[in-house]
Design an enzyme around this catalytic site. Structure first.
Site, PDB file in Angstrom:
ATOM      1  N   THR A  26       0.847  -1.186   0.000  1.00  0.00           N
ATOM      2  CA  THR A  26       0.000   0.000   0.000  1.00  0.00           C
ATOM      3  C   THR A  26       0.888   1.244   0.000  1.00  0.00           C
ATOM      4  O   THR A  26       1.779   1.368   0.837  1.00  0.00           O
ATOM      5  CB  THR A  26      -0.891  -0.027   1.257  1.00  0.00           C
ATOM      6  OG1 THR A  26      -1.807  -1.107   1.111  1.00  0.00           O
ATOM      7  CG2 THR A  26      -1.652   1.274   1.444  1.00  0.00           C
ATOM      8  N   ASN A 181      -3.169  -9.932   8.060  1.00  0.00           N
ATOM      9  CA  ASN A 181      -2.875  -8.618   8.654  1.00  0.00           C
ATOM     10  C   ASN A 181      -4.025  -7.913   9.374  1.00  0.00           C
ATOM     11  O   ASN A 181      -4.060  -6.689   9.455  1.00  0.00           O
ATOM     12  CB  ASN A 181      -2.302  -7.665   7.588  1.00  0.00           C
ATOM     13  CG  ASN A 181      -0.907  -8.090   7.135  1.00  0.00           C
ATOM     14  OD1 ASN A 181      -0.292  -8.967   7.757  1.00  0.00           O
ATOM     15  ND2 ASN A 181      -0.408  -7.477   6.082  1.00  0.00           N
ATOM     16  N   TYR A 183      -7.267  -7.553   8.773  1.00  0.00           N
ATOM     17  CA  TYR A 183      -8.385  -6.924   8.067  1.00  0.00           C
ATOM     18  C   TYR A 183      -9.633  -7.810   8.148  1.00  0.00           C
ATOM     19  O   TYR A 183      -9.649  -8.808   8.863  1.00  0.00           O
ATOM     20  CB  TYR A 183      -7.962  -6.573   6.638  1.00  0.00           C
ATOM     21  CG  TYR A 183      -6.846  -5.558   6.633  1.00  0.00           C
ATOM     22  CD1 TYR A 183      -7.076  -4.259   7.089  1.00  0.00           C
ATOM     23  CD2 TYR A 183      -5.553  -5.899   6.268  1.00  0.00           C
ATOM     24  CE1 TYR A 183      -6.055  -3.316   7.141  1.00  0.00           C
ATOM     25  CE2 TYR A 183      -4.523  -4.967   6.318  1.00  0.00           C
ATOM     26  CZ  TYR A 183      -4.778  -3.676   6.755  1.00  0.00           C
ATOM     27  OH  TYR A 183      -3.772  -2.752   6.825  1.00  0.00           O
ATOM     28  N   ASN A 238      -2.429  -4.818  13.051  1.00  0.00           N
ATOM     29  CA  ASN A 238      -3.752  -4.205  13.217  1.00  0.00           C
ATOM     30  C   ASN A 238      -4.554  -4.822  14.356  1.00  0.00           C
ATOM     31  O   ASN A 238      -5.735  -5.121  14.216  1.00  0.00           O
ATOM     32  CB  ASN A 238      -4.532  -4.274  11.898  1.00  0.00           C
ATOM     33  CG  ASN A 238      -3.917  -3.387  10.842  1.00  0.00           C
ATOM     34  OD1 ASN A 238      -3.675  -2.208  11.095  1.00  0.00           O
ATOM     35  ND2 ASN A 238      -3.615  -3.947   9.688  1.00  0.00           N
TER      36      ASN A 238
END
Ligand SMILES: Cc1cc2nc3c(=O)[nH]c(=O)nc-3n(C[C@H](O)[C@H](O)[C@H](O)COP(=O)(O)O)c2cc1C
Length: 366
Positions: A26, A181, A183, A238
């Site tokens: 990203t 990760n 999400y 995260n």
């Protein structure tokens, strides 16, 4: 002697000339208004393309609801498809292959990215610890998410399916489902973020259901041989983490194995360098080594690789290919540097996210 890392590999429907893969990264440099990739994005990817090499395009939201960061490229509108087409044309002009990573950020999004400023969605009402990034690049604490109703879940699956179809229209060779990760997909997998009592929560089989439905929908639309998936067992990104990840991932990987996808992309737990600081945990097992015996097709391994340990991971058979993240940011000609054993340029963390050409297309070639 030619290192095995630099030899061909069949990856689902495509044939790679070497096994040095660019990890999804990203960079928050798509058009601010519509999330369409730009000429600058095309130049960046083309710089990193090599004949027969594989780039995995950065995580791309499958819907507006899936969007959690500013200026990330989407894959749910005509403008975004047209923008990505410029990128894949530029990569193909250099003989390269490209997959696109399909993304839903779930609870770690922020209301400023959502239609009408609604709260982000999640499996359950469990707020993440840490900081979100607003549509204006401001860091603010994560919000309290809204739990997806069971009748909304088919819509999420349909968004992934449509995004995969869009990606093929945009000229990609295939798509990678972002199951890593912390999400949305991992939020469904992990017991601390999934408190549901319906068919999508509770047992390991139920928590795995959404990921498997998405894998089936995407593979059904574009072919299993053009579908990969990324997972991060033992990951902590995260505000994720599962106390006992192995029973969960043994079930999930076993189920995915039956679908014979193009590849399984694993992030080694020793490295998570996406945020503000360097993180290196060396006390964890290699997940590629754990899952290699049960996975029927290619394994791409990522996380903390250097030239030396990448050569070793492929030579000892733990991985079929190695994905480099941060070093691909700072070395557009990373494949050549690996092949010729040339030093890597160090990366500059402050320019990872957002901005223009600086720290993006201006890193030196040898
Ligand atoms: C700036 C940056 C952006 C990233 N974006 C993504 C992403 O979009 N999707 C993803 O799965 N991982 C993402 N990651 C993780 C990388 O793909 C990779 O797994 C991680 O950097 C570890 O590999 P490395 O040690 O070679 O950098 C990102 C990492 C960095 C540093």
């Amino acid at each position: 002697m030619t290192e095995k890392l630099l030899t061909p590999l069949k990856l689902g429907a495509i044939e790679l000339a070497h096994r040095v893969v660019m990890a999804p990264l990203t960079r928050m440099r798509a058009h601010w208004r519509d999330g369409a990739p730009t000429e600058l994005n095309a130049e960046y990817y083309a710089q990193r393309a090599t004949p027969g090499g594989l780039l995995i395009g950065e995580a791309s939201p499958v819907s507006q609801q899936a969007t959690g960061h500013p200026n990330v490229p989407g894959i749910h509108s005509a403008a975004q498809v047209a923008g990505w087409k410029r990128v894949t044309d530029a990569v193909r002009a250099k003989g390269g292959h490209m997959y696109l990573q399909l993304w839903h950020t779930g609870r770690v999004a922020h209301s400023s990215h959502q239609w009408l400023g609604k709260p982000p969605v999640a499996p359950s009402v469990v707020q993440a610890q840490g900081m979100a990034m607003t549509a204006f690049f401001k860091r603010v604490p994560y919000e309290v998410p809204r739990a997806l109703r069971i009748d909304e879940i088919a819509g999420v699956v349909a968004d992934f399916r449509q995004a995969a179809v869009n990606a093929m229209e945009a000229g990609f060779d295939g798509v990678e489902i972002h199951g890593a990760n912390g999400y949305l997909l991992e939020q469904f997998l992990y017991s601390k973020t999934n408190l549901r009592s319906d068919a999508y929560g509770g047992s390991i089989a139920n928590r795995s259901r959404l990921v498997l439905e998405i894998a089936d929908a995407v593979a059904g639309a574009v072919g299993a041989e053009r579908t990969g998936i990324r997972l991060s067992p033992y990951g902590i990104a995260n505000d994720s983490a599962e106390a006992e990840p192995m029973p969960l991932f043994t079930h999930l990987v076993g189920e995915l194995a039956r679908r014979r996808l193009a590849y399984l992309h694993l992030i080694e737990p020793r490295a998570s360098g996406t945020g503000q600081a360097e993180v290196f945990r060396d006390d964890q097992p290699s997940t590629a080594a754990i899952f290699r015996p049960v996975w029927p097709t290619a394994i791409i391994d990522a996380g903390g690789f250097t030239r030396a340990n990448a050569i070793e991971a492929v030579a000892d058979g733990r991985a079929d290919a190695v994905a480099f993240g941060r070093f691909f940011i700072s070395n557009p000609d990373l494949v050549r540097r690996v092949a010729e054993d040339l030093p890597f340029t160090p990366y500059q963390r402050p320019t990872f996210y957002g901005g223009g050409a600086k720290g993006y297309t201006d890193y030196p070639f040898v």
